[in-house]
Design a protein around this motif. Structure first.
Motif, mmCIF file in Angstrom:
data_model
loop_
_atom_site.group_PDB
_atom_site.id
_atom_site.type_symbol
_atom_site.label_atom_id
_atom_site.label_comp_id
_atom_site.label_asym_id
_atom_site.label_seq_id
_atom_site.Cartn_x
_atom_site.Cartn_y
_atom_site.Cartn_z
ATOM 1 N N THR A 56 39.121 55.267 -36.068
ATOM 2 C CA THR A 56 39.711 54.444 -37.128
ATOM 3 C C THR A 56 41.086 53.906 -36.759
ATOM 4 N N ARG A 60 38.786 49.885 -36.723
ATOM 5 C CA ARG A 60 38.086 50.308 -37.932
ATOM 6 C C ARG A 60 36.729 49.621 -38.059
ATOM 7 N N TYR A 64 33.505 51.904 -38.607
ATOM 8 C CA TYR A 64 32.731 51.867 -39.842
ATOM 9 C C TYR A 64 31.292 51.407 -39.583
ATOM 10 N N GLY A 86 39.382 56.039 -44.833
ATOM 11 C CA GLY A 86 40.248 54.970 -45.322
ATOM 12 C C GLY A 86 41.725 55.239 -45.141
ATOM 13 N N MET A 89 45.052 52.723 -43.838
ATOM 14 C CA MET A 89 44.818 51.277 -43.925
ATOM 15 C C MET A 89 46.151 50.574 -44.179
ATOM 16 N N PHE A 98 36.715 48.443 -44.563
ATOM 17 C CA PHE A 98 36.437 49.704 -45.247
ATOM 18 C C PHE A 98 35.616 49.479 -46.512
ATOM 19 N N SER A 103 32.954 51.843 -48.482
ATOM 20 C CA SER A 103 33.171 52.317 -49.857
ATOM 21 C C SER A 103 32.369 51.548 -50.894
ATOM 22 N N ALA A 131 41.342 47.891 -52.013
ATOM 23 C CA ALA A 131 40.051 48.503 -51.660
ATOM 24 C C ALA A 131 39.158 48.645 -52.885
#
Length: 219
Positions: A56, A60, A64, A86, A89, A98, A103, A131
């Motif tokens: 990450t 990322r 992911y 997360g 970030m 993310f 998510s 997010a």
């Protein structure tokens, strides 16, 4: 794979391949991700998540996608692991990867609860608020009535948020909502009009009227 798996070594290999790209664009990064997804196919879910956590801080997007493309790892994600993925970030690009890859789908599919996303929307951290809003995209794309209610709830929590990163996310979320439920998007604009950023109203109404976020410039 379990006996020979070295997450740190593999993370370094992936990072080295990414650093060697002449053009570090999405197609080229995804080609590297596909290469390692084939390597990781027999890996246990926990191993894949461990690797992603190490990645990450380096990329990322690839971290992911590695989880998303490993069905068992994606299915086994816990809320605590999603939160860890997360952490740190610090840009809209990191947040959007993310929220769109991890998510949002996790919330849509029931791994994350609305209470968790609600807490993000009320966070002091701008990136967690963004997010929360971008996570609504996955629900709007499915478009069930319960999805709509959850989208509207999260958007309501940030309706008066002055942060530019949240404002832009809210515009995106409402434009996505308007694709299947324009009546709900219009009702939201009408209900929250006095406190909404002009950019949100302008872009959402333009999208509903023309299909574009902003009008085409005349030649």
């Amino acid at each position: 794979m379990e006996r020979d798996f070295d997450a740190a070594r593999l993370a370094n290999e992936i990072a080295s391949d990414l650093a060697g790209l002449a053009v570090p664009n999405t197609p080229n990064m995804r080609a590297i991700r596909r290469k390692y997804s084939r390597v990781l196919k027999p890996a246990a879910p926990g191993q894949v998540i461990q690797l992603a956590l190490l990645l990450t801080s380096r990329c990322r997007f690839v971290a992911y996608e590695i989880i998303r493309e490993h069905a068992d790892a994606s299915a086994s994600l816990t809320p605590r692991q999603i939160l860890r993925l997360g952490q740190g970030m610090d840009s809209w690009g990191a947040v959007d990867c993310f929220a769109c890859i991890l998510s949002g789908p996790a919330w849509r599919d029931g791994t994350l609860t609305t209470n968790v996303v609600r807490a993000w929307a009320q966070s002091a951290g701008r990136w967690w608020r963004r997010a929360a809003v971008v996570s609504t995209i996955a629900l709007s794309r499915r478009g069930g009535i319960e999805d709509v209610h959850r989208v509207v709830e999260i958007c309501t929590l940030v309706a008066a948020d002055p942060d530019d990163m949240v404002v832009k996310a809210l515009s995106w979320a409402l434009r996505e909502l308007a694709k299947k439920h324009p009546d709900h998007a219009e009702a939201f604009l009408a209900r929250h009009n006095p406190g909404l950023a002009p950019q949100v109203i302008r872009e959402v109404r333009c999208k509903m009227k023309t299909g574009l976020k902003t009008p085409r410039k005349r030649e």
